[in-house]
Design an enzyme around this catalytic site. Structure first.
Site, PDB file in Angstrom:
ATOM      1  N   CYS A 174      42.226  32.092  51.303  1.00 12.76           N
ATOM      2  CA  CYS A 174      41.281  32.738  50.393  1.00 12.76           C
ATOM      3  C   CYS A 174      40.086  31.835  50.107  1.00 12.76           C
ATOM      4  CB  CYS A 174      41.944  33.067  49.064  1.00 12.76           C
ATOM      5  SG  CYS A 174      43.380  34.095  49.228  1.00 12.76           S
ATOM      6  N   CYS A 195      36.927  31.728  40.654  1.00 10.53           N
ATOM      7  CA  CYS A 195      37.475  30.432  41.064  1.00 10.53           C
ATOM      8  C   CYS A 195      38.001  29.671  39.837  1.00 10.53           C
ATOM      9  CB  CYS A 195      36.421  29.588  41.766  1.00 10.53           C
ATOM     10  SG  CYS A 195      35.458  30.494  42.982  1.00 10.53           S
TER      11      CYS A 195
END
Lengths: 211, 389, 389, 211
Positions: free
Chosen positions: A36, A107
């Site tokens: 990812c 994130c």
């Protein structure tokens, strides 16, 4: 200032606090995957009596937002009880970091998730879950959604790589559709074990390949 | 801090000579390129336009009336794909291209695909090369109107076997378009010898200005214009020609020196040698045989570290490079080129592209290699990934 | 011989400040405008791009994300027409425009017309104005997807009643596009007040560079991109942005001074007064009321003489103007604008357009007027046409 | 050199030779029309005995190519017999002018045509046509193809503006579909007369409007 990150983010990115691993950690959690593009592994050392976080470390395969957030939330969590640490949010981290670019919030969320997951793992494996649920096939499958196939970037549920899950006397057996000599078989096995093992009533996790 | 610019595959620094020519032109020749029965200022601009056209034509072995100037490589690629699709509408409806084209070809093909055109995307092997047999089999002599294969790849530098592709297309009597925005003039190109029917050029990839590109269109190629607005450019591209930029484009072609290609190649080789020697677990992306890749292209993946972090660290050291990592891209997707080569997401996320120009110098190699080494070491230290995937 | 350049409606001389900004930019900021998670050189270029966008947006009362940069006015007009047609495909198929639009709108409309779109071309009266009632009647609330009416005409200078056109379109809930390439910034434009949904701008008509234009696109306007190649410009225009030109474009907007409009108007008025006084049988083309025409536009027909000869004679005297005569044009057809105003072929053939910029000066007026007088006299002497047609 | 014309063309354009009209011309011919953007009118004065062109003049409403060609062919024709002058071609003019731009050849042809037409008119009106044909409706209509409606740029035949042509005892009557108060009625009438009148057996031309 061309860089979209605050000075605070850059400081933490260049010199992250609490980076590294803890050898005899009481709990570990991994969120994300290299596939990812972002992955955080969080290690906890918890005082059994006070439930205070004595030590916390992280490792990151990720972008600046991910590293800086992991750095700052480990700072925050250190010394707090696990109950207090549960309340750490990405918003608080974002604020302390002077604001992250909007597209980078996910994130940061990943880093915060790893803290929450590690605490949950700690509670599961240390008998701290109130009214703990018996681990079911459903719970296992739900946790497997966090295990990513590095080749496709899809999680193993979405990618339809799981044939079956059998739970028997605390032993969870995951039957995958992958061949044992698959390029990423070992990786996926390791991730599956890491995901399922912390559950309070799980004694052992076995991963079977389709050979 | 002096910047070491290693993103020349995106856009090169301009030749001073090209800047000067453009500046003077903007200052003095501000009229629109006009018909020959106009006023002197307009005719002078038209003359400059035609001289530039001659320069481009000569450089690729074409005739002047086979060069259509556009606003850049993207428009040239759009014209090649949409223009031929329009010309063949109702007659042929099959397009062949590859999985690793520049976005302007990729997105044009996707748009056509949504409008009734059947698109075959040729596979590439793990070095980025298409399979010539697959191409040959994919061509439908009755239905294929265009084969579009880039000359060289923007990310991993793979230089396709254009000569063979041209022969195959010619043997099927099917049009062949090549996007040579990155390869020309570093890799010379003769449109006749290579059996090319359409070729894309971009000024700002070859020390020229942004805002100018060209499409070579072999005479008698069935094609229709896509930009409407007058009879300009042999009635194939409407709109006021950006002659200052076109003049700068031509100047950059005139200034081209083969020796610069050798220099660029040498710098690239030196950096790879240095990185490969000092850093473990690094993999070349694209052809291992450097004679089959663009002179200035180095693309490699560093196991266990994420690209955006590498790039940001290097940027803090004044080094400008890019990565195929999703975190870096506008689309938040990992590089489709890297993925098409059959590599894992992780390999894409860990990739870094260093691309050189003649303005780079040998004294930049060691600082770049050392900075890379330090950054990779530091990031590996904090990485949860302990072994190469 | 010093040139007196009076073809500013085609393209203006550039502001030195804009040239300087561009030159410096080309010299130093050669990276491609990149995503914010890129390297510093790319981010700096991106910042310059966004600052320029803000400048354009502010100047017309728009938001930043309503400005899409293009390669020029022609591409902006193409995007407006084809982009909305695509967005409404299968839903609405009727376009309204006028008979005197710029070729980029005219040819785009013609292309759409050949692809199943019904196009209504509004008539204009002999001064170039559309009939607002005809517009109102022409709109089909269910089928019309766009009304495209230029702000001001390129040849005869007619400034349309854009405020009323905007109101009419809004009352029918139909998109309104205006090509303001020639009128802005001389005639200020507030997209909200004027109910404009799309507006075209061109840098090189306002002392800026060629190669840069913009389309204002009101938020939520149904439109699809026509240039494919990445997600740039809010996913509405692929391709590397020509940031040096865009930066020059923004600079020219910043340098704009209302006083220059007065100057240009004054020069135009003086020339007309002088020509009208000294030459017989001359007719104004376009609005007689000069307040309803572009400040710098003078277009008149001289009975019994042919335009190309006038222009060539004036060119020999260092004066650059154009004519609507067929002999002058690329298409060898007399000006469609002049013909649409209901005038004879002869009137079109005899027309001359003088267009001014702030770089023209008062001491140019008498030489131009006198040269025109002499040329017209000489050509009338040898003309077989003895009376005005 | 930005201008697409040779110095020779420019010389003739700036200072055309033999420009103007001849009051008592023996023959006149007009080719083109202002509506087409190019028009030449040519005047001849011919010595009755020697058939030499004593004087020749032209008027032009046209572009540089047109003016220069008219200028140079009148130079050439002057002093020649009409038989010799018939042989003047646009190619000869083009050569003497140092070459015209290709798209401008038609403007040169127009000028040469006017010379040939003027000579033909001279022969028609001076009984010099060998085995002259009786003027028919067909001949009249064919000549009317050179008469242009200034409004549309089309000739009156193509524009379908002619209702009928009647020839009776040398009197040609042209019935037009135009109203007498049409903007260009007078112009068109004049051009029709100029076209038909020179025919050797035509005594008079009448143009009727559709009122």
């Amino acid at each position: 200032m061309p860089i979209p990150y605050s000075n605070k983010v850059i400081d933490h990115f260049l010199k992250p606090h609490n980076s590294g691993s803890i050898k005899d950690a009481d709990a570990v959690a991994t969120e994300g995957s290299p596939a990812c593009g972002d992955m955080v592994k969080l290690y906890l050392k918890v005082d059994k009596k006070t439930k205070k976080i004595d030590d916390i470390k992280f490792e990151s395969y990720g972008c600046a937002s991910n590293i800086a957030t992991a750095s700052i939330i480990t700072d925050i969590a250190k010394g707090k009880t696990i109950e207090e640490a549960k309340k750490v949010t990405w918003k608080a981290a974002d604020e302390l970091l002077g604001g992250l670019p909007p597209v980078k919030i996910h994130c940061a969320v990943l880093a915060v998730d790893s803290l929450h997951a590690a605490i949950e793992n700690y509670e599961q494996s240390h008998g701290l879950v109130k009214n703990p649920k018996t681990t079911t096939k459903e719970i296992v499958l739900s946790r497997l959604k966090h295990v990513i196939n590095p080749l496709t970037g899809f999680n193993v549920i979405k990618a339809d790589l799981i044939n079956d899950v059998v739970i028997n006397n605390g032993i969870v057996t995951v039957y995958t559709k992958l061949a044992g000599d698959h390029q990423f078989a070992a990786n996926i096995k390791e991730e599956i074990i890491e995901r399922i093992e912390p559950l309070w009533d799980v004694k052992k996790v076995e991963v079977k390949f389709d050979d | 801090m002096k910047t070491i610019y290693l993103d020349n595959a995106a856009s090169t620094k301009m030749d001073d000579a090209a800047i000067e020519v453009m500046t003077n032109f903007m200052r003095n020749d501000y009229a629109v390129a006009s018909s020959q029965f106009s006023h002197r200022p307009g005719i002078l601009v038209k003359d400059a336009l035609e001289n530039s056209r001659l320069t481009v034509a000569k450089a690729i072995g074409a005739k002047e009336d086979e060069i259509v100037f556009t606003s850049g490589g993207t428009e040239a690629n759009n014209l090649a794909l949409f223009g031929t699709a329009k010309a063949f509408a109702g007659k042929r409806n099959h397009l062949i291209t590859t999985k690793i084209e520049h976005v302007s070809v990729k997105d044009s093909a996707a748009e056509l695909s949504g409008n009734g055109i059947k698109v075959t995307y040729l596979d590439v092997n793990n070095e980025g090369f298409i399979d010539l047999d697959q191409l040959n089999d994919a061509i439908d002599d009755d239905k294929t109107f265009l084969v579009s294969v880039q000359f060289a790849n923007q990310e991993v530098g793979t230089v396709q076997n254009v000569a063979e592709i041209g022969k195959i297309c010619r043997s099927h009597n099917v049009l062949f378009h090549t996007d040579s925005a990155l390869s020309f003039p570093s890799i010379p190109l003769d449109v006749r010898k290579l059996n090319i029917d359409l070729a894309t050029f971009s000024a700002h990839k070859m020390y020229g200005p942004k805002g100018a590109g060209a499409l070579y269109i072999r005479n008698k190629t069935p094609i229709k214009k896509i930009m409407m607005g007058g009879f300009n450019e042999f009635n194939l591209r409407g709109g006021t020609e950006n002659v200052p930029a076109i003049v700068g484009f031509a100047e950059s072609i005139r200034r081209f020196d083969k020796k610069d290609v050798e220099k660029v190649q040498d710098l690239r080789n030196k950096l790879w040698t240095s990185i490969n020697k000092s850093i473990e677990d690094v993999h070349i992306n694209g052809p291992a045989d450097f004679s089959k890749r663009l002179a200035g292209n180095l693309n490699c993946s560093f196991d266990r570290v994420e690209g955006e972090s590498i790039v940001l660290h290097l940027d803090m050291n004044g080094i400008a490079v890019i990565t195929g990592s999703a975190c870096f891209s506008r689309s938040l997707e990992p590089s489709y080129v890297m993925m098409s080569l059959g590599f894992s997401h992780e390999r894409a996320h860990s990739s870094v592209r260093y691309s050189f120009s003649k303005f780079n110098n040998e004294d930049e190699i060691e600082p770049v290699s050392e900075a890379t080494k330090k950054v990779i070491e530091r990031l590996r230290q904090i990485s949860p990934v302990k072994k190469a995937i």
